[in-house]
Design an enzyme around this catalytic site. Structure first.
Site, PDB file in Angstrom:
ATOM      1  N   PRO A  24      95.254  -8.997 107.948  1.00 40.44           N
ATOM      2  CA  PRO A  24      95.012  -7.482 107.641  1.00 40.44           C
ATOM      3  C   PRO A  24      93.925  -7.170 106.535  1.00 40.44           C
ATOM      4  O   PRO A  24      93.984  -8.103 105.714  1.00 40.44           O
ATOM      5  CB  PRO A  24      96.247  -6.968 106.867  1.00 40.44           C
ATOM      6  CG  PRO A  24      97.092  -8.281 106.674  1.00 40.44           C
ATOM      7  CD  PRO A  24      96.538  -9.596 107.598  1.00 40.44           C
ATOM      8  N   CYS A  26      92.137  -4.069 104.586  1.00 36.51           N
ATOM      9  CA  CYS A  26      91.651  -2.724 104.200  1.00 36.51           C
ATOM     10  C   CYS A  26      90.212  -2.484 104.343  1.00 36.51           C
ATOM     11  O   CYS A  26      89.236  -3.229 104.167  1.00 36.51           O
ATOM     12  CB  CYS A  26      91.855  -2.521 102.555  1.00 36.51           C
ATOM     13  SG  CYS A  26      93.643  -2.461 102.421  1.00 36.51           S
ATOM     14  N   GLN A 103     100.041  -3.110 109.343  1.00 36.42           N
ATOM     15  CA  GLN A 103     100.780  -3.826 108.253  1.00 36.42           C
ATOM     16  C   GLN A 103     101.124  -2.679 107.252  1.00 36.42           C
ATOM     17  O   GLN A 103     100.514  -1.969 106.537  1.00 36.42           O
ATOM     18  CB  GLN A 103      99.824  -4.555 107.328  1.00 36.42           C
ATOM     19  CG  GLN A 103     100.524  -5.630 106.203  1.00 36.42           C
ATOM     20  CD  GLN A 103      99.663  -6.102 105.309  1.00 36.42           C
ATOM     21  OE1 GLN A 103      98.475  -5.401 104.767  1.00 36.42           O
ATOM     22  NE2 GLN A 103      99.586  -7.283 105.035  1.00 36.42           N
ATOM     23  N   TYR A 185     101.950  -5.754  95.789  1.00 35.95           N
ATOM     24  CA  TYR A 185     102.220  -4.076  96.272  1.00 35.95           C
ATOM     25  C   TYR A 185     103.682  -4.149  96.235  1.00 35.95           C
ATOM     26  O   TYR A 185     104.496  -5.239  95.575  1.00 35.95           O
ATOM     27  CB  TYR A 185     101.607  -4.046  97.702  1.00 35.95           C
ATOM     28  CG  TYR A 185     100.168  -3.972  97.555  1.00 35.95           C
ATOM     29  CD1 TYR A 185      99.223  -3.188  96.674  1.00 35.95           C
ATOM     30  CD2 TYR A 185      99.163  -5.238  98.160  1.00 35.95           C
ATOM     31  CE1 TYR A 185      97.913  -3.241  96.574  1.00 35.95           C
ATOM     32  CE2 TYR A 185      97.826  -5.326  97.826  1.00 35.95           C
ATOM     33  CZ  TYR A 185      97.163  -4.422  97.056  1.00 35.95           C
ATOM     34  OH  TYR A 185      95.906  -4.382  96.666  1.00 35.95           O
ATOM     35  N   ARG A 232     104.745 -10.420 105.682  1.00 37.32           N
ATOM     36  CA  ARG A 232     103.780 -11.211 104.834  1.00 37.32           C
ATOM     37  C   ARG A 232     104.193 -11.345 103.524  1.00 37.32           C
ATOM     38  O   ARG A 232     104.887 -10.252 102.749  1.00 37.32           O
ATOM     39  CB  ARG A 232     102.447 -10.518 104.747  1.00 37.32           C
ATOM     40  CG  ARG A 232     101.288 -11.444 104.105  1.00 37.32           C
ATOM     41  CD  ARG A 232      99.977 -10.877 103.914  1.00 37.32           C
ATOM     42  NE  ARG A 232      98.967 -11.764 104.803  1.00 37.32           N
ATOM     43  CZ  ARG A 232      97.729 -11.768 104.622  1.00 37.32           C
ATOM     44  NH1 ARG A 232      97.215 -11.001 103.897  1.00 37.32           N
ATOM     45  NH2 ARG A 232      97.197 -12.712 105.313  1.00 37.32           N
ATOM     46  N   ARG A 326      88.146 -12.905 106.077  1.00 36.64           N
ATOM     47  CA  ARG A 326      86.496 -12.858 105.857  1.00 36.64           C
ATOM     48  C   ARG A 326      85.666 -13.437 106.957  1.00 36.64           C
ATOM     49  O   ARG A 326      84.769 -12.977 107.405  1.00 36.64           O
ATOM     50  CB  ARG A 326      86.193 -13.533 104.484  1.00 36.64           C
ATOM     51  CG  ARG A 326      86.612 -12.595 103.271  1.00 36.64           C
ATOM     52  CD  ARG A 326      86.522 -13.251 101.916  1.00 36.64           C
ATOM     53  NE  ARG A 326      87.652 -14.462 101.984  1.00 36.64           N
ATOM     54  CZ  ARG A 326      87.943 -15.149 100.900  1.00 36.64           C
ATOM     55  NH1 ARG A 326      87.198 -14.776  99.823  1.00 36.64           N
ATOM     56  NH2 ARG A 326      88.977 -16.200 100.882  1.00 36.64           N
TER      57      ARG A 326
HETATM   58  C1  LIG Z   1      87.947  -6.875 102.826  1.00 36.21           C
HETATM   59  C2  LIG Z   1      89.420  -7.509 102.835  1.00 36.21           C
HETATM   60  C3  LIG Z   1      90.574  -6.523 102.741  1.00 36.21           C
HETATM   61  C4  LIG Z   1      91.674  -7.137 102.728  1.00 36.21           C
HETATM   62  N1  LIG Z   1      92.880  -6.165 102.905  1.00 36.21           N
HETATM   63  C5  LIG Z   1      94.202  -6.597 102.850  1.00 36.21           C
HETATM   64  C6  LIG Z   1      95.250  -5.955 103.509  1.00 36.21           C
HETATM   65  O1  LIG Z   1      95.092  -4.996 103.762  1.00 36.21           O
HETATM   66  N2  LIG Z   1      96.400  -6.573 103.232  1.00 36.21           N
HETATM   67  C7  LIG Z   1      96.456  -7.919 103.071  1.00 36.21           C
HETATM   68  O2  LIG Z   1      97.624  -8.367 103.373  1.00 36.21           O
HETATM   69  N3  LIG Z   1      95.576  -8.596 102.658  1.00 36.21           N
HETATM   70  C8  LIG Z   1      94.368  -8.179 102.815  1.00 36.21           C
HETATM   71  N4  LIG Z   1      93.162  -8.890 102.445  1.00 36.21           N
HETATM   72  C9  LIG Z   1      93.475 -10.259 102.118  1.00 36.21           C
HETATM   73  C10 LIG Z   1      93.231 -11.065 103.663  1.00 36.21           C
HETATM   74  O3  LIG Z   1      94.203 -10.705 104.392  1.00 36.21           O
HETATM   75  C11 LIG Z   1      93.443 -12.547 103.285  1.00 36.21           C
HETATM   76  O4  LIG Z   1      94.678 -13.054 103.260  1.00 36.21           O
HETATM   77  C12 LIG Z   1      92.600 -13.428 102.465  1.00 36.21           C
HETATM   78  O5  LIG Z   1      91.262 -12.534 102.644  1.00 36.21           O
HETATM   79  C13 LIG Z   1      92.446 -14.843 102.364  1.00 36.21           C
HETATM   80  O6  LIG Z   1      91.680 -14.913 103.976  1.00 36.21           O
HETATM   81  P1  LIG Z   1      90.190 -15.486 104.187  1.00 36.21           P
HETATM   82  O7  LIG Z   1      89.927 -16.574 103.304  1.00 36.21           O
HETATM   83  O8  LIG Z   1      90.371 -15.634 105.701  1.00 36.21           O
HETATM   84  O9  LIG Z   1      89.440 -14.353 103.868  1.00 36.21           O
HETATM   85  C14 LIG Z   1      91.997  -8.556 102.475  1.00 36.21           C
HETATM   86  C15 LIG Z   1      91.074  -9.263 102.265  1.00 36.21           C
HETATM   87  C16 LIG Z   1      89.553  -8.612 102.443  1.00 36.21           C
HETATM   88  C17 LIG Z   1      88.443  -9.727 102.293  1.00 36.21           C
END
Ligand SMILES: Cc1cc2nc3c(=O)[nH]c(=O)nc-3n(C[C@H](O)[C@H](O)[C@H](O)COP(=O)(O)O)c2cc1C
Length: 366
Positions: A24, A26, A103, A185, A232, A326
């Site tokens: 997920p 945002c 989510q 949260y 989560r 990402r």
């Molecule tokens: C732009 C952005 C928005 C995110 N929004 C959420 C979200 O809405 N809910 C959530 O549980 N985690 C959110 N995260 C965390 C990601 O889901 C993820 O757990 C975290 O970035 C680590 O994974 P990665 O290394 O693949 O980026 C967000 C991360 C990024 C970069």
């Protein structure tokens, strides 16, 4: 050898074509909780990525539960219609058998904030802030609002709001729901002894601290049994005295017993004193601990950007799925690249099929 990453998986009766999930994310681009053209584009793009599971960003169950003015929600008829428009379009172009789920969330004391690119601090008086709530009247950090501790009947009402958002999710056409119990949260604020100092049935013992999350999961399973349900959690807070992997295992056992089908294992986000050892695959061991301790399918997440690492996580049984955030923003064709790297076949839209040999050539050259 066939890559495990590209083998199907069934969670709670719902089959996913492979083990790659979009985590997920945002987008801070909604209009009073309603998906906009940004979401239309973004969801269509992710639908074509080849990831089998698309977890749509944190989707708040009430207006005051949004982190920012731009956060997505499912609290109004307009939110529902706008989400349906974007989801219908995404489903129309999705690779075969791809599944989508929102989510569902509430930001609690981390609500009423600026978008990341506006500073990410608490909204100033001239930025239309709103009062925030939490388990206890403890602010996230200095300069942020002190939340009002929720009354008992307000917590019951919030469970109703989650139920109503889940009903909207079903009408929108989603395939599953994920509850956001991580990253500081509202559910996490209740789970953590650092942010929950209540002395009533919602605080104190672990059984009490998990009650809000468990009762919400139970209610959604009862009202919307057709939608697979996942959760989560932040498995550790990376700080002495915080919510721990041992506690998370107990919560996962109870969630499994009430019908939750997977746990996405993240960490941190509730206190700024956390000492997080960020690096390649740094949260994978947390997923393994939950799977071993609670015997429930798990999704590993966090800096899993190398296809070989992703494959080793699922093929060595450290987790059942991987979620990427990402990497999929940087390269929405990451799953194609992973398939080419691992010598796996994957279905793309026929319109795109002629690009696959090129992807294979690029991967070979790299
Ligand atoms: C732009 C952005 C928005 C995110 N929004 C959420 C979200 O809405 N809910 C959530 O549980 N985690 C959110 N995260 C965390 C990601 O889901 C993820 O757990 C975290 O970035 C680590 O994974 P990665 O290394 O693949 O980026 C967000 C991360 C990024 C970069």
């Amino acid at each position: 050898m066939t890559a495990k990453l590209f083998s199907p998986i069934t969670l709670g009766g719902l089959e996913f074509p492979n083990r790659i999930a979009v985590a997920p994310m945002c987008q801070y681009s909604a209009d009073d909780g309603s998906a906009t053209d940004w979401h239309l584009y973004h969801w269509m793009n992710l639908a074509m990525s080849g990831a089998g599971m698309i977890t749509v960003e944190m989707t708040d169950v009430e207006r005051r539960g949004r982190i920012t003015h731009g956060c997505l929600g499912l609290y109004s008829d307009h939110n529902e219609a706008a989400a349906k428009r974007a989801l219908d379009a995404a489903k129309a172009v999705a690779a075969p058998r791809v599944k989508f789920g929102p989510q569902l969330a509430h930001a609690g004391r981390k609500a009423s904030n600026q978008r990341p690119w506006e500073g990410a601090g608490a909204l100033a008086p001239n930025e239309d802030p709103w009062p925030v709530v939490s388990a206890s009247a403890i602010p996230f950090t200095e300069g942020w609002q002190t939340p009002r501790a929720l009354e008992d009947d307000e917590i019951e009402h919030l469970i109703d709001l989650y139920e109503s958002a889940a009903l909207r999710a079903r009408r929108v056409g989603y395939d599953f729901i994920e509850l956001h119990g991580a990253h500081g949260y509202l559910f996490h604020q209740f789970l953590s002894p650092l942010s929950n100092k209540r002395t009533d049935r919602w605080g104190g013992s672990l059984e009490n601290r998990m009650r809000f999350l468990v009762e919400t999961a139970q209610r959604i399973r009862k009202t919307v049994p057709e939608l697979m349900l996942g959760v989560r959690m932040s498995i550790t807070e990376w700080v002495e005295g915080g919510f721990s992997p041992e506690e998370a295992i107990e919560v996962a056992k109870v969630l499994k017993a009430v019908g939750v089908s997977y746990i996405c294992c993240s960490s941190g986000g509730n206190v700024l004193t956390q000492n997080m050892p960020v690096g390649s695959g740094y949260q994978v061991h947390l997923a393994t601990a939950i799977r071993d301790g609670a015997d429930i399918p798990v999704r590993a997440v966090g800096m899993i950007d190398d296809p070989l690492l992703a494959e080793s996580i699922v093929s060595e049984g450290k987790a059942d799925m991987v979620a990427l955030a990402r990497p999929l923003l940087a390269d929405p064709r990451w799953p194609w690249r992973a398939a080419a790297t691992l010598g796996a076949e994957m279905e793309t839209a026929p319109q795109f099929a002629r690009s696959m040999p090129l992807m294979k050539r690029w991967v070979k050259k790299a």
